[in-house]
Design an enzyme around this catalytic site. Sequence first.
Site, short mmCIF file in Angstrom:
data_model
loop_
_atom_site.label_atom_id
_atom_site.label_comp_id
_atom_site.label_asym_id
_atom_site.label_seq_id
_atom_site.Cartn_x
_atom_site.Cartn_y
_atom_site.Cartn_z
N HIS A 187 36.32 75.32 32.88
CA HIS A 187 37.35 76.18 32.91
C HIS A 187 38.22 75.75 34.05
CE1 HIS A 187 39.73 79.89 33.15
NE2 HIS A 187 39.46 79.99 31.83
N ASP A 204 29.06 78.90 36.61
CA ASP A 204 30.19 79.58 35.90
C ASP A 204 29.68 80.35 34.63
OD1 ASP A 204 32.10 80.69 34.58
OD2 ASP A 204 33.50 78.95 34.61
N GLN A 264 31.05 82.71 30.05
CA GLN A 264 30.82 82.83 28.66
C GLN A 264 29.45 82.82 28.51
OE1 GLN A 264 33.19 83.09 26.55
NE2 GLN A 264 34.86 82.71 27.71
N LYS A 281 34.11 90.14 29.71
CA LYS A 281 33.74 89.61 28.89
C LYS A 281 32.43 89.86 28.42
CE LYS A 281 36.07 85.27 30.11
NZ LYS A 281 37.36 84.85 29.42
N CYS A 321 42.74 77.29 28.83
CA CYS A 321 42.41 76.95 30.45
C CYS A 321 41.58 75.77 30.55
CB CYS A 321 42.29 78.20 31.08
SG CYS A 321 43.35 79.55 30.84
N1 PMP Z 1 34.98 80.34 33.39
C1 PMP Z 1 35.05 80.48 31.87
C2 PMP Z 1 34.23 79.38 31.18
C3 PMP Z 1 35.99 81.18 31.35
O1 PMP Z 1 35.92 81.19 29.76
C4 PMP Z 1 36.77 82.05 31.99
C5 PMP Z 1 37.69 82.97 31.12
N2 PMP Z 1 38.33 82.45 30.03
C6 PMP Z 1 36.68 82.10 33.37
C7 PMP Z 1 35.92 81.03 33.80
C8 PMP Z 1 37.63 82.83 34.12
O2 PMP Z 1 37.39 84.36 33.97
P1 PMP Z 1 38.23 85.41 34.68
O3 PMP Z 1 39.68 85.04 34.24
O4 PMP Z 1 37.96 86.80 33.73
O5 PMP Z 1 38.08 85.31 36.21
#
Ligand code: PMP
Length: 423
Positions: A140, A217, A220, A243, A381
């Site tokens: 991401h 990270d 998910q 999430k 993203c």
């Molecule tokens: N890493 C992953 C794999 C994500 O899917 C996301 C959110 N789509 C993030 C990081 C970032 O999360 P946040 O916007 O809640 O900080």
Amino acid sequence: MRATHELTLPVPTPGTNVAFDVDRVRKDFPLLRQQVHGKPLVYLDNAATSQKPQVVIDTLTRYYAEENSNVHRGVHFLSERATEAHEAARANVRRFLNAADTREVIFVRGATEGINLVAQSYGRTHIKPGDEIIISWMEHHSNIVPWQMLCEDKGAVLRVIPINDDGEVLLDEYERLLTPRTKFVALVHVSNALGTINPVKQMIEMAHRQRVPVLLDGAQAVAHLPVDVQELDCDFYVFSGHKVLGPTGIGILYGKADFLERMPPYQGGGDMILSVTFEKTRYNTLPYKFEAGTPHIAGVVGLGAAIDYLQGIGLDRIAAYEQGLLAYGTDVLSAIPGLRLIGTARGKAGVLSFVLEGIHAHDIGTVLDQQGVAIRAGHHCAMPVMQRFGVPATARASLAFYNTRGELDALGRAIRKAIELFS
Ligand code: PMP
């Protein structure tokens, strides 16, 4: 060439016989009862954010109605109560991740802030010109850009582990990238764009053999798989509350205490200090050293309630149920002519990313919305992974344990309708 690193799949098998009362679970989520454009809502955008059970909503209301006060400061009754609730949630998160100590659990705004904290605090003190940081091709943006910024600052180099056409990391390439120049590895546990569950335990072992620390990270992962940071032996782990059924604006950075102890604060302000004079500030102990300013107290308390709720159901059962849903959804989508699934790794969580011949992902999203089906369309993203698969965007249905097979049938019908409209 034969791969020397075999994938060990960290996923449960599809649950054919899982005792899981999804109708009962759905009653806990008030938002799921509504209609959209006159159709029952089918919410399949869980990778963007999860819905909240009533117990989380009630906890937030009760906090503001009965406990609201600032923490760690007041001597009065309410402040002590709010502090207790705040610290009880930290203990919940420790148990949830099986961290060794509550000092290793830092409250941040979300996964993004957790990664930036590590990149800025650990990175700025440990990364030197010519050092290398490894990430994967399926990250991401929040696990790319902070490292890129650090590399630009320090004259370091970002290295990227390639992936195959199914969306699996190439472990032999990873092995080749790990050299004495490697100083940090940052990997996504579960890909939001492809659903791939990375063999992170194996990848951490490989990095540790070279004494390289690893950040995962887990944005998910934590709502879909049991996560045990001690078992994984990761050095840092981040996730976002929103999430995992919790509020927005709150997230977790887990870090091993001996790393966190050696890292400088990320932000200065109230709460992160022991004493301040104009000459010298003495920083607070862990975890407060990294928690400058008034925290998102309601968010913390709400996240604690969300974790309690999830653990009440059990992550093992959730994972098994979702694997069954994923297998069913994969069959539904695979039967649609002209549909190409993007992300077909052997180990996958509940993400169904796809493209349709001749129809843009945004158009699919709009037609599905008219049928009450909420999915995400775009690059998620994760622009580099879109480039890797040669598509500008995908449509993505992402699952949670409150979704049903009936909803996946509705998804299939809505996609066929989109094909009809655009043909
Ligand atoms: N890493 C992953 C794999 C994500 O899917 C996301 C959110 N789509 C993030 C990081 C970032 O999360 P946040 O916007 O809640 O900080």
